[in-house]
Design an enzyme around this catalytic site. Structure first.
Site: not given
Ligand code: ADP
Ligand code: MG
Length: 380
Positions: A146, A245, A249, A291, A293, A300, A329, A334
């Site tokens: 993303r 956020e 995205r 953010c 980060t 990411r 994570r 997160e």
């Molecule tokens: P972001 O940094 O994109 O905001 P988050 O940690 O907030 O990520 O997670 C957002 C969603 O993306 C969550 O539901 C998480 O489980 C999902 N997610 C992240 N990586 C993967 C992946 N490799 N496969 C499936 N779902 C994922």
């Molecule tokens: Mg997030």
């Protein structure tokens, strides 16, 4: 800290903030919040870097266009002492006005982005350079890449009016409706979405969760669910989050470990949107996000991965991941726990390197973790 929320709500109701320095009530809340942070055992980067001299220098400042204060930047970290970072930029100018606190945190998080550093020009390279991480499908359940984008001439969440949210949603969805081929899909606004539909989309990891206390305390959830929603393509492999956020995205995801294909799909989607939308960026910091980060590339790249042997000791897994500049994570993202041994592992650094390098760092690191898992397995 409830009093902070109350005052923020009151001050946010003033559409034009008429001050050139933070008013007394904000200063009082800042002083009390700072003391609480200083007395705490918080492990946040905010606590680590917000020294008293820096705090005293910044506490009266406001950003030129939106009059955002230091409290707007750090209130999430003051309310949530368990934050990893604890600071957000309420508007793009905050990175300059409050540079004395943002810069050391940026330098720390992105592992080396000092005073003289400048984010490199964008370079995505080719997805084909990243072979499938798990061709036998033994470890990786899914792969996701993303990036985040902010629309030029709009501030970030805490300074957006309800009308701004609607305007942004309208601008973004208009462009989304022009996407074609693999990227073509439909926009689902959160307004009017049935709760069970919303929950199913969250459980399938497509949609962002609601009520994140870190974002709420940063004033990022105002007027919820106005202007928020998700765009989904037909194959459910390309998604765009609107006004969570960040303003946007852009997400590409699919089952398995074909990072190259996932990355390539994200690049094409991003380029299609960039054709019609103007994004906020800074010559030193790269793409601007809410953010710190996420600044720079905003990339990411993550896998949902099972590592049964390495995962037995989470602390050890984290230590090993850290050596490869990877972050661990939980299964739902997160601030969540790992369920059924499924970890979300992604690149930590997003700034001071190109998109190609950031994804390359993740590819290399995940390959190394899989190799270490195989070695552990052979020992048994
Ligand atoms: P972001 O940094 O994109 O905001 P988050 O940690 O907030 O990520 O997670 C957002 C969603 O993306 C969550 O539901 C998480 O489980 C999902 N997610 C992240 N990586 C993967 C992946 N490799 N496969 C499936 N779902 C994922
Ligand atoms: Mg997030």
């Amino acid at each position: 800290m409830n009093s902070i929320r109350l005052v923020r709500t009151l001050t946010k109701c003033i559409s034009v903030r008429p001050y050139s320095m933070a008013p007394c009530e904000i200063l009082e809340l800042l002083e009390a919040g700072y003391q609480k942070l200083a007395d705490s055992d918080s492990k946040s980067l905010l606590k680590k870097h917000l020294t008293k001299p820096i705090f005293d220098k910044l506490k009266t400042k406001v950003t030129p266009s939106y009059c955002s204060t230091l409290l707007d930047c750090i209130q999430s970290g003051l309310c949530n002492l368990d934050s990893n970072v604890g600071i957000y930029a309420p508007d793009p100018e905050a990175y300059q006005t409050f540079a004395e606190i943002f810069d050391p945190i940026i330098n720390d998080y992105h592992k080396g982005f000092g005073k003289g550093a400048k984010h490199p020009a964008s370079c995505f390279g080719y997805g084909a350079d990243f072979p499938d991480l798990d061709p036998e499908q033994k470890f990786i359940l899914s792969t996701r890449v993303r990036c985040g984008r902010s629309i030029q001439d709009f501030p970030f969440n805490p300074c957006l009016s309800e009308d701004d949210y609607r305007k942004l949603e309208c601008m973004i969805t208009k462009v989304l409706s022009t996407l074609c081929n693999e990227h073509a899909g439909k926009y689902y606004p959160l307004v009017g979405m049935e709760k069970d539909v919303q929950q199913k989309l969250i459980d399938k990891h497509y949609l962002f969760k609601e009520g994140d206390r870190f974002l709420q305390a940063a004033n990022a959830s105002r007027f919820w669910p106005t202007g928020r929603g998700i765009f989904i393509n037909r194959a459910r492999t390309f998604l765009v989050w609107v006004n969570e956020e960040d303003h946007i995205r852009i997400i590409s995801m699919e089952r398995g470990g074909d990072l190259g294909r996932v990355y390539e799909r994200m690049i094409i989607g991003l380029e299609s949107l960039a054709y019609s939308l103007k994004f906020s960026s800074d010559s030193r910091l790269g793409n601007l996000t809410f953010c710190p980060t996420n600044l720079g590339t905003t990339i990411r790249a993550s896998v949902h991965i099972k590592l049964p042997h390495l995962g037995k000791d989470r602390a050890k897994l984290e230590e090993m991941a850290k050596k490869h500049n990877l972050q661990v994570r939980g299964t739902s993202g997160e601030h969540t726990e790992a369920k059924d041994g499924v970890y979300d592992i992604s690149n930590t650094r997003r700034m001071g390197l190109t998109e190609y390098q950031a994804v390359g760092e993740m590819h290399k690191g995940i390959s190394a973790l899989i190799e270490a898992e195989c070695q552990e397995c052979c020992k048994k």
